[in-house]
Design a protein around this motif. Structure first.
Motif, mmCIF file in Angstrom:
data_model
loop_
_atom_site.group_PDB
_atom_site.id
_atom_site.type_symbol
_atom_site.label_atom_id
_atom_site.label_comp_id
_atom_site.label_asym_id
_atom_site.label_seq_id
_atom_site.Cartn_x
_atom_site.Cartn_y
_atom_site.Cartn_z
ATOM 1 N N ARG A 19 0.905 -1.183 0.106
ATOM 2 C CA ARG A 19 0.025 0.060 0.196
ATOM 3 C C ARG A 19 0.983 1.229 0.053
ATOM 4 O O ARG A 19 1.990 1.335 0.487
ATOM 5 C CB ARG A 19 -0.885 0.035 1.245
ATOM 6 N N GLU A 148 -8.937 -10.235 -3.907
ATOM 7 C CA GLU A 148 -9.323 -8.931 -4.054
ATOM 8 C C GLU A 148 -10.630 -8.914 -3.146
ATOM 9 O O GLU A 148 -10.746 -7.924 -2.244
ATOM 10 C CB GLU A 148 -9.891 -8.566 -5.501
ATOM 11 N N ARG A 152 -10.730 -6.514 0.245
ATOM 12 C CA ARG A 152 -11.888 -5.445 0.041
ATOM 13 C C ARG A 152 -12.477 -5.642 1.314
ATOM 14 O O ARG A 152 -12.932 -4.286 2.065
ATOM 15 C CB ARG A 152 -12.669 -5.576 -1.248
ATOM 16 N N CYS A 155 -10.482 -4.577 4.562
ATOM 17 C CA CYS A 155 -10.312 -2.833 4.579
ATOM 18 C C CYS A 155 -11.466 -2.242 4.774
ATOM 19 O O CYS A 155 -11.574 -1.275 5.823
ATOM 20 C CB CYS A 155 -10.030 -2.341 2.984
ATOM 21 N N ASP A 156 -12.862 -2.923 4.429
ATOM 22 C CA ASP A 156 -13.952 -2.224 4.899
ATOM 23 C C ASP A 156 -14.257 -2.364 6.414
ATOM 24 O O ASP A 156 -14.668 -1.621 7.344
ATOM 25 C CB ASP A 156 -15.088 -2.903 4.091
ATOM 26 N N GLU A 161 -9.304 2.429 3.454
ATOM 27 C CA GLU A 161 -9.799 2.489 1.839
ATOM 28 C C GLU A 161 -9.026 1.326 1.327
ATOM 29 O O GLU A 161 -8.075 0.878 1.686
ATOM 30 C CB GLU A 161 -9.080 3.854 1.296
ATOM 31 N N TRP A 162 -9.763 0.577 0.241
ATOM 32 C CA TRP A 162 -8.867 -0.401 -0.577
ATOM 33 C C TRP A 162 -8.177 0.371 -1.313
ATOM 34 O O TRP A 162 -7.912 1.337 -2.129
ATOM 35 C CB TRP A 162 -10.200 -0.898 -1.396
ATOM 36 N N ASP A 163 -6.977 -0.590 -1.507
ATOM 37 C CA ASP A 163 -5.910 -0.229 -2.605
ATOM 38 C C ASP A 163 -5.621 -1.224 -3.451
ATOM 39 O O ASP A 163 -5.266 -2.443 -2.788
ATOM 40 C CB ASP A 163 -4.717 0.400 -1.578
ATOM 41 N N ALA A 164 -5.680 -1.177 -4.777
ATOM 42 C CA ALA A 164 -5.393 -2.335 -5.436
ATOM 43 C C ALA A 164 -4.114 -2.940 -5.452
ATOM 44 O O ALA A 164 -3.824 -3.976 -5.723
ATOM 45 C CB ALA A 164 -6.066 -2.018 -6.970
#
Length: 229
Positions: A19, A148, A152, A155-156, A161-164
């Motif tokens: 990240r 993913e 996700r 993170c939630d 925040e989501w970071d790809a």
């Protein structure tokens, strides 16, 4: 992030380390654990020389301000022996990374012979889980099945925040790897992302199967609370 050994914990540290907004630390209580317990581990002298052996000094660093918005701490539950403080846990978000005991034992035995129930951390992890306020649980098998989607959801759940970028990292390890990385992290050093789904559960010799059976109630109890998507 509370885990036991051989449980996707290093890959998860690399994921968060990828990240743009995250500082990571790798098993900061390892030396304190070895000093307090007297247990012999591979690379014992190097670990004791590389980290503070005073658990209270370590704990101070874990709740002190850092420049990055997210501070990811990779912890082994079995490191929290008598003499290693726990009060600091009230000031952080506690996530529990779990893996089926049979898979943990099969992997651990390849690196260190004769593991015990205490070595694989399920009892200690469940104890920490019971003491944590609003703990989050995530299963390593679910991450490998759907990286993913599960990341996700994580993170939630923890309010970031989501970071790809979390889906991939550079091969060769991380700058903040512990000194023990050369012994334990060989496979993940060759990786650049999460491995795919695992196959059937491994067959264990009777002595390891007994340990797995003893760990299962703790695994199941935490798994009942795991993130699902």
């Amino acid at each position: 992030m509370w885990s036991g050994p051989r449980n996707l914990s290093t890959a998860m540290m690399y994921s968060f380390g990828a990240r743009v907004d995250c500082k990571v630390v790798d098993e900061p209580f390892y030396a304190a654990y070895l000093h307090a317990s007297g247990i012999e581990h591979p690379m014992q002298a190097e670990i004791l020389a590389a980290q503070p052996i005073d658990g209270y000094k370590v704990a101070e660093t874990l709740v002190s301000p850092v420049s990055e918005p997210v501070f990811y701490q990779k912890h082994m539950a079995h490191h929290m022996v008598t003499g290693v403080p726990r009060d600091w846990m009230k000031q952080v978000t506690n996530v529990f990374l779990i893996r089926h005991p049979a898979r943990v034992l099969a992997s651990y035995a390849q690196k260190r012979e004769g593991p015990s129930l205490n070595d694989i951390g399920f009892v200690q992890q469940a104890t920490l889980f019971d003491a944590a306020q609003s703990p989050v649980v995530i299963d390593s098998a679910d991450i490998r099945d759907n990286p993913e989607g599960m990341l996700r959801a994580l993170c939630d759940a923890i309010g970031i925040e989501w970071d790809a970028g979390m889906l991939n990292w550079s091969a060769g390890g991380h700058a903040d790897d512990g000194v023990w990385a050369s012994h334990w992290y060989g496979a993940v050093h060759q990786s650049t992302g999460f491995a795919g789904s695992e196959g059937p559960l491994p067959d264990l010799p009777p002595e390891y199967q007994d340990i797995a059976n003893a760990a299962m109630p703790h695994y199941i109890r935490m798994a009942e609370k795991k993130l699902r998507i």
